[in-house]
Design a protein around this motif. Structure first.
Motif, PDB file in Angstrom:
ATOM      1  N   TYR A  83       0.819  -1.224   0.000  1.00 44.97           N
ATOM      2  CA  TYR A  83       0.000   0.000   0.000  1.00 44.97           C
ATOM      3  C   TYR A  83       0.846   1.265   0.000  1.00 44.97           C
ATOM      4  N   ASN A  84       2.149   1.109  -0.215  1.00 42.62           N
ATOM      5  CA  ASN A  84       3.058   2.258  -0.259  1.00 42.62           C
ATOM      6  C   ASN A  84       3.000   3.113   1.002  1.00 42.62           C
ATOM      7  N   PHE A  87       8.242   4.409   3.311  1.00 38.77           N
ATOM      8  CA  PHE A  87       9.216   4.938   2.364  1.00 38.77           C
ATOM      9  C   PHE A  87      10.573   4.922   3.039  1.00 38.77           C
ATOM     10  N   MET A  94      10.160   6.664   6.493  1.00 38.57           N
ATOM     11  CA  MET A  94       8.927   7.403   6.776  1.00 38.57           C
ATOM     12  C   MET A  94       7.735   6.452   6.757  1.00 38.57           C
ATOM     13  N   PHE A  96       3.628   6.560   6.169  1.00 34.33           N
ATOM     14  CA  PHE A  96       2.457   7.346   5.759  1.00 34.33           C
ATOM     15  C   PHE A  96       1.230   6.656   6.357  1.00 34.33           C
ATOM     16  N   GLU A  98      -1.914   7.180   6.846  1.00 38.42           N
ATOM     17  CA  GLU A  98      -3.253   7.058   6.259  1.00 38.42           C
ATOM     18  C   GLU A  98      -3.325   6.020   5.150  1.00 38.42           C
ATOM     19  N   LEU A  99      -2.150   5.543   4.705  1.00 37.60           N
ATOM     20  CA  LEU A  99      -2.156   4.489   3.687  1.00 37.60           C
ATOM     21  C   LEU A  99      -2.027   3.091   4.294  1.00 37.60           C
ATOM     22  N   ALA A 145      -8.331   7.462   4.402  1.00 34.98           N
ATOM     23  CA  ALA A 145      -8.591   6.843   3.100  1.00 34.98           C
ATOM     24  C   ALA A 145      -9.290   5.493   3.212  1.00 34.98           C
TER      25      ALA A 145
ATOM     26  N   HIS B  48      -3.596   3.354  -4.021  1.00 36.91           N
ATOM     27  CA  HIS B  48      -3.232   4.506  -3.192  1.00 36.91           C
ATOM     28  C   HIS B  48      -1.717   4.600  -3.144  1.00 36.91           C
ATOM     29  N   GLY B  49      -1.229   5.798  -2.854  1.00 39.08           N
ATOM     30  CA  GLY B  49       0.193   5.941  -2.563  1.00 39.08           C
ATOM     31  C   GLY B  49       1.104   5.819  -3.772  1.00 39.08           C
ATOM     32  N   ILE B  52       4.305   7.893  -3.450  1.00 40.01           N
ATOM     33  CA  ILE B  52       5.294   7.343  -2.512  1.00 40.01           C
ATOM     34  C   ILE B  52       6.032   6.177  -3.165  1.00 40.01           C
ATOM     35  N   GLY B  53       5.267   5.321  -3.837  1.00 37.51           N
ATOM     36  CA  GLY B  53       5.883   4.177  -4.511  1.00 37.51           C
ATOM     37  C   GLY B  53       6.872   4.621  -5.582  1.00 37.51           C
ATOM     38  N   GLN B  56       9.912   6.005  -3.953  1.00 38.40           N
ATOM     39  CA  GLN B  56      10.737   4.897  -3.462  1.00 38.40           C
ATOM     40  C   GLN B  56      11.603   4.346  -4.594  1.00 38.40           C
ATOM     41  N   PRO B 129     -12.955   7.829  -3.139  1.00 34.99           N
ATOM     42  CA  PRO B 129     -12.325   6.579  -3.567  1.00 34.99           C
ATOM     43  C   PRO B 129     -13.250   5.380  -3.369  1.00 34.99           C
TER      44      PRO B 129
END
Lengths: 282, 130
Positions: A83-84, A87, A94, A96, A98-99, A145, B48-49, B52-53, B56, B129
């Protein structure tokens, strides 16, 4: 099917077709024991039921906290996270929040034991009583989210005896799956238009995959075209009720009044709807 | 120095893609030799994200700077945290963007240029979403 309880979910695919209208008026007409409002992004059953003595509880999720003293920035956690939410680059790690889906996988894959988990509040659930019905509803905090954990918290309060009506969110993705899962029957509320039909088809496919019996309520009957009727006939889906496109119903809805309170001739129709569902489940 | 440029294709003459998180490809360009190596952006279809991905991915390739049209808040936070410089350019080819960078003619940004969900293709703001 649990013989002590009957759980009926009201879903739709398309938004604005009348899920809440059907859920509330069915619950009031037949004297349901509990209503679970699973649309935690826009809950509105409480506007119609006007519950009193509302109690609230926070809903928390576990999210990772990285101890940078122990972290070697190996990136295993970030690579693992689907879900990324993590990081890691250079000497930076880091989260995140909310993800994060709170799977706990990052903690398991961390070779340095640098990850611990901490609760984080993402919303609230509320319980109150209205006209003999217990209402449970949730609210997802603004900016969050992921609705599923709040829906799960609402469903945890589900009674295991009596009649439980679940008002599902629109759509056909995770929040809907979470809402209708483990229910005995799904009422699909649609409008007889190409838009209603399109989303009905998608949502029906989801419910059929889950193996839950379903029937269709056509709301705003009289507008649009015959597409929904033809689809239901072709698919062998029973149309269990039609609610006409009626200005009086719309006016009552706009004032937060369940229409069966004033149009009492509809109460027996909703009782018949419940009987019909029970017959379908025999 | 290695820079990552969001791209619509695999060569240095491809048009730049204005979306950072949801571009199809990153071209990793060596500013000395102007050699360009394409790297697929696996975040293009992330639910999502994506930003960020994508951050990365490019950070792990050791780039010192990224060039794109728009950066969302999460991508910006991740790249800044990793010490990667962020530049914006509105149009043109990847090669033109890198040339502008070398001449010092690109804007270096210190805050996100768009809100979340910009590149998701449902209009700005992304909607609810599902």
């Amino acid at each position: 099917m649990n013989t002590k309880s009957l759980k009926i979910a009201v879903a739709s695919g398309k938004g604005g077709t009348g899920k809440t209208l059907v859920a509330i008026n069915l619950a009031l007409s037949v004297g349901a024991d509990q209503v679970l409002d699973c649309d935690v992004e826009e809950p509105n059953d409480h506007i119609f039921l006007k519950p009193s003595e509302i109690k609230s509880e926070p809903v928390e999720l576990l999210v990772p906290v990285i101890d940078e003293e122990k972290c070697t920035y190996c990136r295993k956690c970030a690579e693992f996270c689907q879900y990324n939410a993590l990081f890691v680059a250079g000497e930076t790690a880091m989260v995140f929040n909310e993800l994060c889906h709170s799977c706990g996988g990052c903690k398991l894959v961390c070779p340095e034991n640098a990850i611990t988990e901490q609760p984080r509040s993402i919303g609230e659930i509320f319980t109150g009583n209205a006209k003999g019905i217990e209402l449970v509803y949730g609210k997802l905090n603004i900016g969050e989210a992921i609705a599923v954990p709040i829906i799960a918290a609402v469903k945890e309060r589900s009674k295991e005896e009596g009649l439980v009506i679940l008002d599902s969110p629109p759509g056909s993705a995770c929040p809907v799956v979470e809402s209708v899962m483990d229910t005995d029957y799904v009422i699909m509320v649609t409008e007889p238009t190409p838009f209603g039909l399109h989303d009905l088809e998608v949502a029906t496919e989801v419910v059929r995959q889950l193996g839950i019996p379903l029937g269709v309520v056509v709301n705003f009957a009289g507008i649009g075209d015959r597409g929904v009727y033809e689809y239901c006939e072709k698919m062998g889906i029973p149309i269990i009720m039609e609610i006409p496109y009626d200005r009086h119903i719309a006016e009552l809805y706009s004032r937060g009044t369940p229409f069966t309170d004033e149009m009492t001739e509809w109460k027996p129709k909703f009782k018949q709807l419940l009987e019909r569902i029970k017959e379908e489940l025999q | 120095m290695k820079v990552a440029v969001s791209s619509t294709g695999n060569t240095i003459d491809s048009m730049m893609d204005p979306r950072f998180g949801r571009c199809g490809t990153f071209l990793i360009v060596d500013t000395e030799t102007m050699e360009a190596q394409p790297v697929a952006n696996m975040s293009v279809s992330a639910a999502h994200g994506a930003g960020i991905g994508a951050a990365q991915k490019v950070a792990s390739l050791g780039v010192k700077a990224v060039i794109s049209g728009h950066f969302g808040p999460n991508a910006h936070m991740a790249l800044s945290g990793a010490g990667v410089d962020i530049y914006t350019v509105q149009s043109g080819t990847v090669k033109e963007a890198v040339e502008l960078l070398k001449k010092g003619q690109l804007n270096k940004v210190s805050s996100p240029t768009v809100g979340g969900h910009f590149g998701q293709g449902r209009g700005r703001g992304g909607g609810r979403p599902r």
